[in-house]
Design an enzyme around this catalytic site. Structure first.
Site, short mmCIF file in Angstrom:
data_model
loop_
_atom_site.label_atom_id
_atom_site.label_comp_id
_atom_site.label_asym_id
_atom_site.label_seq_id
_atom_site.Cartn_x
_atom_site.Cartn_y
_atom_site.Cartn_z
N HIS A 1 22.72 -57.79 -48.38
CA HIS A 1 22.38 -57.32 -49.74
C HIS A 1 22.74 -58.34 -50.82
O HIS A 1 23.09 -57.97 -51.94
CB HIS A 1 23.06 -55.98 -50.03
CG HIS A 1 22.29 -55.13 -51.01
ND1 HIS A 1 22.79 -53.97 -51.55
CD2 HIS A 1 21.06 -55.29 -51.55
CE1 HIS A 1 21.91 -53.44 -52.37
NE2 HIS A 1 20.84 -54.23 -52.40
N CYS B 1 26.78 -51.90 -54.60
CA CYS B 1 26.84 -52.80 -53.45
C CYS B 1 26.85 -54.29 -53.80
O CYS B 1 27.79 -55.01 -53.48
CB CYS B 1 25.66 -52.53 -52.52
SG CYS B 1 25.55 -50.83 -51.93
#
Length: 322
Positions: free
Chosen positions: A123, A67
């Site tokens: 994130h 990610c």
């Protein structure tokens, strides 16, 4: 032809009379190479399939294996290894972010006159205000800071409630499915935005990342009759719910007149995790590996007016190109 030159050529040829286009960047989390209907007919993603079929499929698109590296590349155009964050996603409450001296995409878009909004998974750091989406150039943010959380109750794997509107916890959303929330917030933005200003909207769905949770309706209606693996059924249901959301957003774009001057960019952030029922067939490996199953991603462009659709581009495309 490099991707940048390809995009300039394809879009500029249609911009002789058009205004600066609205841009919708959709990133689906952990979408495996065969987690969509046009790759695996057992999966139910008709809205995404339709956009891809009428758009420009990027058949050699790559990103990072997980990610944070990929999202760093999307937002900065810089290879993550140059910043020392190429290995894995940020974890817990680490006081770390993409270096604050690196300019991010929404900051550049604002300089061009765009309104900038983000919905979904960040994130990329959040322990100080300047690390958050609001601090990095977005006018508004609705979503999660961490890499994973409960889809209904929004408790992250680090035992904190992780759903915010701008920098304030969105407590009233507790109990509502994440895909519903992200879709509705996107529609709210589309309904209230003044079309005279170009819009850059970054929709980073939490789907189809684990945990494997979805309202049973999607599994029972679209997945249970063709798939035998229980986990694969649930993943199919998560994808179906996300696809429904994209269908609802697409209809809103049509109804509000955005489609007359809009570019949609669709991509996954990495390959799917095969240990939780994702499929990257026929590629080897999965999320967090450097094989193509971890780094080759599904991606396409769609525009009703700016691109010649129903085609593909076979040149190498990487997350930094955006």
């Amino acid at each position: 032809m490099q991707l940048q030159a390809f995009l300039v050529f394809m879009v500029s040829s249609s911009l002789t009379t058009a205004s600066i286009p609205h841009i919708l960047l959709i990133v689906v989390d952990d979408l495996g190479y065969s987690d969509v209907g046009w790759k695996d007919p057992e999966m139910y993603t008709p809205n995404i399939d339709r956009l891809r079929a009428n758009g420009v499929e990027l058949t050699n698109a790559y990103a990072g294996p997980s990610c944070t590296p990929s999202r760093t590349a999307f937002m900065t155009g810089i290879y993550p290894y140059r910043m020392g964050i190429q290995d894995d996603g940020f974890r817990g409450i680490m006081n770390i972010s993409v270096p604050l001296d690196k300019k991010m995409l929404p900051q550049s878009m604002k300089e061009l006159g765009y309104a900038t909004h983000m919905v979904g998974k960040w994130h990329l750091g959040f322990c100080r205000p300047e690390m958050t989406p609001i601090g990095r150039g977005f006018d508004t943010f609705y979503g999660m800071y961490h890499g994973a959380s409960d889809h209904f109750y929004h408790n992250s794997s680090w035992n904190g409630y992780d759903l915010s509107f701008n920098n304030t916890p969105a407590w009233s959303a507790n109990g509502t499915y994440s895909t519903y929330l992200h879709t509705q917030r996107t529609i709210d933005i589309l309904q209230t935005h003044n079309l005279s200003q170009p819009l850059f909207l970054y929709l980073a769905y939490q789907a189809i990342h684990e945990p494997l949770q979805v309202p049973e309706h999607y599994v029972n209606t679209f997945c249970s009759h063709v798939i035998t693996s229980e986990d694969r059924k649930t993943r199919c249901g998560i994808a179906a719910a996300m696809d429904e959301g994209i269908g609802n957003i697409t209809r809103e774009l049509e109804d509000r007149g955005y489609m007359d001057n809009l570019l949609i960019v669709f991509t996954s952030d990495n390959g799917g995790p095969v240990n939780v029922a994702s499929s990257n067939w026929p590629l080897r490996g999965g999320k967090k590996t450097l094989w193509e199953g971890g780094t080759k991603v599904l991606s396409f462009l769609y525009s009703k007016t700016l691109l010649n659709g129903n085609t593909s581009y076979s040149g190498i495309v990487h997350a930094v190109d955006w």
